[in-house]
Design a protein around this motif. Sequence first.
Motif, mmCIF file in Angstrom:
data_model
loop_
_atom_site.group_PDB
_atom_site.id
_atom_site.type_symbol
_atom_site.label_atom_id
_atom_site.label_comp_id
_atom_site.label_asym_id
_atom_site.label_seq_id
_atom_site.Cartn_x
_atom_site.Cartn_y
_atom_site.Cartn_z
ATOM 1 N N ALA B 104 0.978 -1.560 -0.133
ATOM 2 C CA ALA B 104 0.337 -0.039 -0.225
ATOM 3 C C ALA B 104 0.718 1.036 0.057
ATOM 4 O O ALA B 104 0.559 2.226 -1.013
ATOM 5 N N LEU B 105 2.062 1.459 0.677
ATOM 6 C CA LEU B 105 2.989 2.333 1.206
ATOM 7 C C LEU B 105 3.515 2.410 0.011
ATOM 8 O O LEU B 105 3.711 3.897 -0.773
ATOM 9 N N GLU B 121 11.736 11.224 1.253
ATOM 10 C CA GLU B 121 10.227 11.874 0.823
ATOM 11 C C GLU B 121 9.495 11.107 1.109
ATOM 12 O O GLU B 121 7.885 11.447 1.129
ATOM 13 N N ARG B 122 8.953 10.249 -0.426
ATOM 14 C CA ARG B 122 7.908 10.035 -1.092
ATOM 15 C C ARG B 122 7.341 8.392 0.328
ATOM 16 O O ARG B 122 6.370 8.915 0.371
ATOM 17 N N THR B 123 8.180 8.153 1.348
ATOM 18 C CA THR B 123 7.750 7.501 2.011
ATOM 19 C C THR B 123 7.091 7.985 3.675
ATOM 20 O O THR B 123 5.925 7.880 3.784
ATOM 21 N N ALA B 126 3.566 9.539 1.788
ATOM 22 C CA ALA B 126 2.709 8.355 1.646
ATOM 23 C C ALA B 126 2.311 7.634 2.739
ATOM 24 O O ALA B 126 0.711 7.341 2.509
ATOM 25 N N ARG B 127 2.972 7.940 3.901
ATOM 26 C CA ARG B 127 2.535 7.306 5.076
ATOM 27 C C ARG B 127 1.300 8.457 5.166
ATOM 28 O O ARG B 127 0.311 8.038 6.315
ATOM 29 N N GLU B 128 1.810 9.591 5.513
ATOM 30 C CA GLU B 128 0.875 10.612 6.136
ATOM 31 C C GLU B 128 -0.524 10.420 5.097
ATOM 32 O O GLU B 128 -1.331 10.754 6.241
ATOM 33 N N LEU B 129 -0.759 10.989 4.270
ATOM 34 C CA LEU B 129 -1.623 10.356 3.076
ATOM 35 C C LEU B 129 -2.164 8.985 3.181
ATOM 36 O O LEU B 129 -3.634 9.193 4.019
ATOM 37 N N LEU B 130 -1.366 7.938 3.759
ATOM 38 C CA LEU B 130 -2.453 6.212 4.124
ATOM 39 C C LEU B 130 -3.016 6.793 5.553
ATOM 40 O O LEU B 130 -4.164 6.774 5.232
ATOM 41 N N GLU B 131 -2.630 7.336 6.565
ATOM 42 C CA GLU B 131 -2.782 7.417 8.137
ATOM 43 C C GLU B 131 -4.867 8.869 7.318
ATOM 44 O O GLU B 131 -5.420 8.581 8.073
ATOM 45 N N ARG B 132 -4.592 9.534 6.700
ATOM 46 C CA ARG B 132 -5.161 10.197 6.378
ATOM 47 C C ARG B 132 -6.517 9.618 5.945
ATOM 48 O O ARG B 132 -7.727 9.541 6.138
#
Lengths: 443, 255
Positions: B104-105, B121-123, B126-132
């Motif tokens: 997913a990440l 930076e990508r990770t 992506a992590r921030e958006l997946l949390e959102r």
Amino acid sequence: MRPLEFGRLAWRSIGSHRLRSALTTLGIIIGIAAVIAFVTLGASLQAGLLGDISPDDQRNLYGWAAEPETEGGPLAGAQPVFTQDDLERVDELEDVDAAYGYMPISTQALAYDGELTPQSDALIAAGPPYIRPETIDEGRQFEMGEREAVINPAVAGQFEENVSVGDELTIVRQGGEQTSVTVVGITDSSEGLSPFEGFEPSPRVYVPTDPYYTEEVDGIGAGFGGDEAAEDEADEADPADGDDGDAATAEDARFLAIVVEAPSADEGDIDQARDSALAVLESDDSDASELLGDDLEITMQTSTELLQQLQDILDLLQNFIVGIAAISLVVGSIGIANIMLVSVTERTREIGIMKAVGAQNRDVLGLFLTEAVVLGVIGAILGTVLGLAVGYAGAWYIDIPLVYPYEYVALAVAVGILVGVLSGLYPAWRAARTDPIDALRYE
Amino acid sequence: MATGTAVSLENVRKTYQLAEPVHALDGVDLEIPEGSYTAIMGPSGSGKSTLMNLVGCLDTPTDGTVVVGGQDVGDLDDRERTTLRGMTVGFVFQTFNLMPRLTALENVALPQLFQGVSRNERTDRARELLERVGLGDRMDHLPNELSGGQRQRVALARALVNDPTIVLADEPSGNLDTETEADVLDLFDEFHDAGTTMLVVTHERHVASRAERIVHLLDGQIERIEELDSSDASPRSSAGHDPDERTGSAPGANG
């Protein structure tokens, strides 16, 4: 996009088709392994042979007479034609440092301190220079006309008690008669001293041609210069005492081979020594010419030249194997290309996704190309490992020193990359020009 | 709400040369303001997909201009169009279209990979958006380890990763059950409220009614545009109901 990222993604998709990927690389593995195995063996064989030639041996010319075109290396088809007279005349040449005969003598056994060991081919009669000083570990060269011998470590160690310099050995000849000999030197290695003997380690006793060969001739009568003496009565007879009526004498002894020592290992000196020696031996007033006739021809070569023949055979075989390997690599490349095409079709949708989220054509191209290259390189590396293993096992089995052909390992990886690029180019190009709209709709 | 224009289509025509020319879009004028939420409805064959492809910079119009993020798509070559697509458009598909071998990440981070953004930076992004989108605990799962709703949330996170000018969703709830559909559409609302421009193609009225306005397509032309009151979500027609009369934000839409 960076190559590392390509590699990561490529590795991911290869890893998801392990069996398929493994089978695909098999062609490359076999091709590369064949080359590496043979090159390792070849290099080891070469090192095993060439490593035994000391620099000093480079100035020795080994000569024998045989029918022209006889294949098989040193002494193949050799006939005993050289007499002591011939040798002396060559020895006196200005271009020649030394010349002496070479003659293997058949025996039954060797005895030391009452202990008898069977030994058929250990006795070699030659001139003193045959034992090069740097090969003597202990003692000195034998002297011509003396009952002296230089032995190698294999002989020294084969009796219950080690033979050392100053000890007496007894040689039991083919006929059963015995000759004693004083050990004056021991060599540093049990390998052969010249191409005549071969290079494999084996027990050897080096003795002067006079008296050991000449007295044998004395005994059997004229005509036979061979080592098949059967009825030698002249066990302790006074050697080489000139003419003795009608009986065969040392003068009539004919040697199987001749060693001519040039003044230096310089190519010019060697060629000159060879030319001068051949001129004498082939001239009408030489003893050898009586027997040479039209059938026999004298060959005179250095160790290096003699080994060159072996080298040529090795090279030929190597080319043959490389040819087969090349075919295997072509087949392997087709395999990679084929599987990449399947992969591109299978992953059409993924290509569409990547393009939709911003992958450029060159990204898609790079991704699939990387995958093909990774397959090629994996094949090359595994092939190299397999090839080295087989090569080393072979070298170990035939007991030659191992040589690491590093440059071929690098070459193998380069070939792997090349194979990957060549076989991946078309599939990757197909992937890159996939229309994202169609690809996203692809089921 | 922002006042600029995210996408504008002017007299757009798209003709496919099949056995005989097929006019998939036949003179469409449409302006999508930044921060707006637009739904496109229409029967199949009405030109919805073609419109999506044009707005998504996957295709170029036969005639007319498509301006996305201030750039005329027809003027760009394939490479520039790809870059524009990667930077300004986020896609959400009916079938999710996640990369099956990436987590997913990694799926969410994929668009930034092609933009040359560094791994860290990508990770982080992506992590921030997946949390959102509520998948903070599913980051390292492969798509086949996720439910349909979760996959669509990953896809939404991926669509948002480059901070796009517009998010294009093609039947985003077509493969979801009612409950997860509501969850995903709630997320759409949430991102819309945060300022993201949304364009949703659907044939389901209740999905379309989440938008601020509904563009009805028929036979490659805009049949009518329906403005919705987003506060009470009751439909409110802004144009007459004569199907021959095309309405749009720009005049002269007749082809």
